[in-house]
Write a protein that holds these residues in place. Structure first.
Motif, PDB file in Angstrom:
ATOM      1  N   HIS A  43       0.810  -1.224   0.000  1.00 23.59           N
ATOM      2  CA  HIS A  43       0.000   0.000   0.000  1.00 23.59           C
ATOM      3  C   HIS A  43       0.843   1.274   0.000  1.00 23.59           C
ATOM      4  N   TYR A  95       1.421   3.089  -3.225  1.00 21.57           N
ATOM      5  CA  TYR A  95       0.323   3.650  -4.008  1.00 21.57           C
ATOM      6  C   TYR A  95      -0.451   4.771  -3.316  1.00 21.57           C
ATOM      7  N   LYS A 117      -0.364   8.424  -4.451  1.00 22.54           N
ATOM      8  CA  LYS A 117       0.373   8.427  -5.725  1.00 22.54           C
ATOM      9  C   LYS A 117      -0.574   7.927  -6.806  1.00 22.54           C
ATOM     10  N   ALA A 118      -0.169   6.924  -7.536  1.00 26.80           N
ATOM     11  CA  ALA A 118      -1.026   6.344  -8.576  1.00 26.80           C
ATOM     12  C   ALA A 118      -1.224   4.863  -8.282  1.00 26.80           C
ATOM     13  N   LEU A 119      -2.399   4.365  -8.623  1.00 29.50           N
ATOM     14  CA  LEU A 119      -2.676   2.947  -8.459  1.00 29.50           C
ATOM     15  C   LEU A 119      -1.955   2.153  -9.549  1.00 29.50           C
ATOM     16  N   PRO A 155      -6.261   6.546  -5.106  1.00 25.78           N
ATOM     17  CA  PRO A 155      -5.079   6.019  -4.408  1.00 25.78           C
ATOM     18  C   PRO A 155      -5.083   6.390  -2.914  1.00 25.78           C
ATOM     19  N   LEU A 180      -7.719   1.150  -0.915  1.00 20.04           N
ATOM     20  CA  LEU A 180      -6.878  -0.051  -0.969  1.00 20.04           C
ATOM     21  C   LEU A 180      -7.297  -1.080   0.073  1.00 20.04           C
TER      22      LEU A 180
END
Length: 195
Positions: A122, A125, A128-130, A138, A143
């Motif tokens: 995790h 991400y 940030k970006a998935l 994100p 998540l």
């Protein structure tokens, strides 16, 4: 009960007294506010059923919420009464040991929650970006909620197939897991086993 009192009257009087003292309320409390990125269940207009989504935008008047569904590339404006935060529905403790059909082998079993993006990854991400090809926000909440209910044998096979970083990048949906040759073979084998 109270001697000589009509048993149907006592509960009604008690409820009225508690309502006057504001211990009980005539209406349920308003839902907690939602923010962009929150993982939710929302009613899809096309079928009237609840589906996983995330909040794109929560309107200031709180009566409508713009949601994006995870299963389809659909954005929909929904009444606040048709959107509920996943954190209000389930927590990790409730996701463990549920009974039902496994999302991989479809056998009715005790189920465990599999994070489709493993928790160990995790930090890569959040904010940030998935991973490529995964729709959602994100956020830690997304998540933690993005997962599948799997029976213990299937859950174990998924983690035997690949390390967590590979699972996060390449096998982060149930569809991608089902397409993996290793899992396809396992599901074929598991589906003929009774136990």
């Amino acid at each position: 009960g109270v001697e000589g009192a009509d048993e149907a009257v006592v509960p009604a009087e008690l409820i009225n007294a508690l309502t006057r003292q504001r211990v009980l309320h005539a209406k349920p409390p308003p839902p907690s506010p939602l923010q962009a990125g929150d993982s939710v269940l929302a009613v899809l207009a096309e079928d009237g059923d609840w589906h996983e989504a995330y909040v794109e935008e929560a309107y200031p008047d709180r009566s409508l919420v713009l949601v994006r569904f995870l299963e389809w590339p659909k954005v929909q404006s929904a009444a606040r009464s048709e959107v509920i935060s996943l954190s209000e529905v389930l927590d990790d403790g409730e996701w463990e040991d549920a009974a039902g059909a496994c999302e991989l082998c479809e056998r009715n079993r005790q189920l465990t929650f599999h994070h489709l993006v493993p928790k160990e990854t995790h930090h890569r991400y959040v904010g940030k970006a998935l991973p490529a090809g995964l729709a959602g926000a994100p956020t830690r909440q997304f998540l933690n909620a993005h997962g599948a209910m799997l029976c213990r044998p299937c859950h174990s096979q998924v983690h035997r197939m690949a390390p967590n970083l590979v699972l996060a990048k390449q096998f982060n949906t149930v569809g991608k897991l089902r397409e993996a040759p290793y899992i396809e073979r396992w599901v074929q084998y598991a589906s003929v086993r009774t136990r």
